[in-house]
Enzyme design. Structure first.
Site, PDB file in Angstrom:
ATOM      1  N   SER A 144       0.922  -1.242   0.030  1.00 42.03           N
ATOM      2  CA  SER A 144       0.113  -0.121   0.050  1.00 42.03           C
ATOM      3  C   SER A 144       0.720   1.170  -0.146  1.00 42.03           C
ATOM      4  CB  SER A 144      -0.777   0.060   1.278  1.00 42.03           C
ATOM      5  OG  SER A 144      -1.401   1.314   1.342  1.00 42.03           O
ATOM      6  N   TYR A 157      -1.885  -0.577  10.139  1.00 40.69           N
ATOM      7  CA  TYR A 157      -2.251  -0.840   8.528  1.00 40.69           C
ATOM      8  C   TYR A 157      -0.674  -0.779   7.690  1.00 40.69           C
ATOM      9  CZ  TYR A 157      -3.929  -0.941   3.795  1.00 40.69           C
ATOM     10  OH  TYR A 157      -4.272  -1.122   2.356  1.00 40.69           O
ATOM     11  N   LYS A 161       1.712  -3.650   5.997  1.00 35.96           N
ATOM     12  CA  LYS A 161       1.890  -3.483   4.673  1.00 35.96           C
ATOM     13  C   LYS A 161       3.494  -3.420   4.384  1.00 35.96           C
ATOM     14  CE  LYS A 161      -2.240  -3.948   2.359  1.00 35.96           C
ATOM     15  NZ  LYS A 161      -2.520  -5.183   1.700  1.00 35.96           N
TER      16      LYS A 161
HETATM   17  N1  LIG Z   1      -8.422   0.724  -2.148  1.00 30.28           N
HETATM   18  C1  LIG Z   1      -7.341   1.320  -1.909  1.00 30.28           C
HETATM   19  O1  LIG Z   1      -7.391   2.439  -1.962  1.00 30.28           O
HETATM   20  C2  LIG Z   1      -5.983   0.653  -1.682  1.00 30.28           C
HETATM   21  C3  LIG Z   1      -4.774   1.017  -1.336  1.00 30.28           C
HETATM   22  C4  LIG Z   1      -3.674   0.326  -1.142  1.00 30.28           C
HETATM   23  C5  LIG Z   1      -3.877  -0.850  -0.869  1.00 30.28           C
HETATM   24  N2  LIG Z   1      -5.043  -1.500  -1.089  1.00 30.28           N
HETATM   25  C6  LIG Z   1      -4.833  -2.910  -0.838  1.00 30.28           C
HETATM   26  O2  LIG Z   1      -5.418  -3.585  -2.158  1.00 30.28           O
HETATM   27  C7  LIG Z   1      -6.129  -4.897  -1.633  1.00 30.28           C
HETATM   28  C8  LIG Z   1      -7.343  -4.862  -2.193  1.00 30.28           C
HETATM   29  O3  LIG Z   1      -8.093  -3.801  -1.538  1.00 30.28           O
HETATM   30  P1  LIG Z   1      -9.641  -3.179  -2.127  1.00 30.28           P
HETATM   31  O4  LIG Z   1      -9.553  -1.803  -1.772  1.00 30.28           O
HETATM   32  O5  LIG Z   1     -10.083  -3.923  -3.072  1.00 30.28           O
HETATM   33  O6  LIG Z   1     -10.640  -3.852  -0.825  1.00 30.28           O
HETATM   34  P2  LIG Z   1     -12.002  -4.302  -0.679  1.00 30.28           P
HETATM   35  O7  LIG Z   1     -12.716  -4.219   0.579  1.00 30.28           O
HETATM   36  O8  LIG Z   1     -13.035  -3.673  -1.802  1.00 30.28           O
HETATM   37  O9  LIG Z   1     -11.857  -5.885  -1.233  1.00 30.28           O
HETATM   38  C9  LIG Z   1     -10.923  -6.811  -0.447  1.00 30.28           C
HETATM   39  C10 LIG Z   1     -11.408  -8.089  -0.617  1.00 30.28           C
HETATM   40  O10 LIG Z   1     -10.813  -9.150   0.227  1.00 30.28           O
HETATM   41  C11 LIG Z   1     -11.656  -9.822   0.929  1.00 30.28           C
HETATM   42  N3  LIG Z   1     -11.188 -10.432   1.997  1.00 30.28           N
HETATM   43  C12 LIG Z   1     -11.004  -9.678   3.215  1.00 30.28           C
HETATM   44  N4  LIG Z   1     -10.601 -10.273   4.374  1.00 30.28           N
HETATM   45  C13 LIG Z   1     -10.363 -11.635   3.643  1.00 30.28           C
HETATM   46  C14 LIG Z   1     -10.052 -12.868   4.213  1.00 30.28           C
HETATM   47  N5  LIG Z   1      -9.475 -12.934   5.655  1.00 30.28           N
HETATM   48  N6  LIG Z   1      -9.746 -13.893   3.497  1.00 30.28           N
HETATM   49  C15 LIG Z   1     -10.258 -13.777   2.212  1.00 30.28           C
HETATM   50  N7  LIG Z   1     -10.569 -12.532   1.643  1.00 30.28           N
HETATM   51  C16 LIG Z   1     -10.748 -11.631   2.358  1.00 30.28           C
HETATM   52  C17 LIG Z   1     -13.027  -9.346   0.834  1.00 30.28           C
HETATM   53  O11 LIG Z   1     -14.175 -10.022   1.151  1.00 30.28           O
HETATM   54  C18 LIG Z   1     -12.919  -8.385  -0.253  1.00 30.28           C
HETATM   55  O12 LIG Z   1     -13.505  -9.125  -1.357  1.00 30.28           O
HETATM   56  C19 LIG Z   1      -5.886  -5.122  -0.194  1.00 30.28           C
HETATM   57  O13 LIG Z   1      -4.990  -5.768   0.245  1.00 30.28           O
HETATM   58  C20 LIG Z   1      -5.641  -3.418   0.448  1.00 30.28           C
HETATM   59  O14 LIG Z   1      -4.973  -3.354   1.401  1.00 30.28           O
HETATM   60  C21 LIG Z   1      -6.064  -0.868  -1.423  1.00 30.28           C
END
Ligand SMILES: NC(=O)c1ccc[n+]([C@@H]2O[C@H](COP(=O)([O-])OP(=O)(O)OC[C@H]3O[C@@H](n4cnc5c(N)ncnc54)[C@H](O)[C@@H]3O)[C@@H](O)[C@H]2O)c1
Length: 261
Positions: A144, A157, A161
């Site tokens: 992240s 977090y 990460k």
């Molecule tokens: N959205 C952002 O701005 C952003 C920024 C930096 C990093 N990220 C990272 O990207 C990745 C995806 O994030 P996102 O924004 O799509 O989030 P999101 O909440 O839309 O999707 C996350 C998915 O992971 C699944 N999940 C959560 N816990 C779980 C578990 N224990 N086992 C299996 N599945 C699980 C959820 O059901 C969901 O479908 C994450 O690792 C997040 O930390 C996101």
């Protein structure tokens, strides 16, 4: 003309029921890959799988809680038995949570580290058990922007990460002898369910105007002056798994509109 052709390849994408994982799963399918949609949320995972099938690719769902190390060997088995192998492992499942450190319960700290860091470790370990003897495979881990931004209230977090980045680099050096590339992506700010939950906490559920203002406070500092889209992250994951990235490993790539330098 250069194009990315993943015909005959198989990808596992964790957390692909929604958000970035879903965009990654669809992008790989658009490039020709078959996909295992692995998520804790099986009903939404089924929807992703249906979308993949409508693209003419094969998809199966697998319900997993990435905190459960043991279940990963069954996930790999599901890919190899139903789709014929495993070429790409995308460790994307994650959760976010921002608040002052004194407000974090021990359980919340454990969940953030168990899902974001340990889940990624379990996913890599299981995928490598299949890939290493075959001298083939690619792994992409989701870290992240939070690691470099050092924003207040994101400490736990960000710590988890940051672990993903260090783990990815060291493991990539270990897997390189087996011709396996492992890289990490630092997504910027994408308004997925993860952000919706955070904005609901900050501005109140349903208060769309305040939520938009709270979100803008984060995106206004991005040099390209816009948030990122899930497809931006999916494109990077696809590139890193393609032949175009044959000599890229142990690296972390920010897809954040220039927010971190
Ligand atoms: N959205 C952002 O701005 C952003 C920024 C930096 C990093 N990220 C990272 O990207 C990745 C995806 O994030 P996102 O924004 O799509 O989030 P999101 O909440 O839309 O999707 C996350 C998915 O992971 C699944 N999940 C959560 N816990 C779980 C578990 N224990 N086992 C299996 N599945 C699980 C959820 O059901 C969901 O479908 C994450 O690792 C997040 O930390 C996101």
């Amino acid at each position: 003309m250069i194009s990315i052709n993943m015909n005959g390849k198989v990808a596992i994408v964790t957390g692909s029921a929604s958000g970035l994982g879903k965009a990654i799963a669809l992008r790989f399918a658009q490039a020709g890959a078959d996909v295992v949609v692995a998520d804790i949320n099986i009903s939404s995972a089924l929807e992703t799988a249906e979308e993949i099938k409508s693209l003419g690719r094969n998809a199966i769902t697998f319900q997993i809680d990435t905190r459960d190390a043991e279940s990963f060997s069954k996930l790999i088995e599901a890919a190899t038995e139903n789709l014929g192998g495993l070429d790409f492992m995308i460790n994307n499942a994650g959760i976010g949570m921002m608040k002052p450190i004194d407000e974090f319960s021990v359980d919340e700290i454990d969940r953030l580290i168990d899902i974001n860091l340990k889940g990624t470790i379990h996913g890599c370990k299981a995928a490598l058990a299949y890939m290493m003897p075959r001298n083939s495979g690619r792994i992409v881990n989701l870290s992240s922007i939070a690691v470099k931004m050092a924003s207040p209230y994101s400490s736990v977090y960000a710590g988890a990460k940051a672990g993903v980045i260090a783990f990815t680099a060291a493991l990539a050096r270990e897997a390189a002898s087996a011709n396996i590339n492992i890289n990490a992506i630092c997504p910027g700010i994408i308004r997925t369910d993860m952000w919706e939950k955070q904005l609901n906490e900050m501005a109140g559920e349903g208060n769309e105007e305040e939520k938009a203002k709270a979100f803008a406070a984060f995106t206004d500092t991005i040099p390209l002056r816009r948030p990122q889209e899930p497809e931006d992250i999916a494109n990077m994951a696809l590139f890193l798994c393609s032949d175009l990235a044959n000599n890229i490993t142990a690296q972390t790539f920010a897809v954040d509109g220039g927010a971190t330098v």
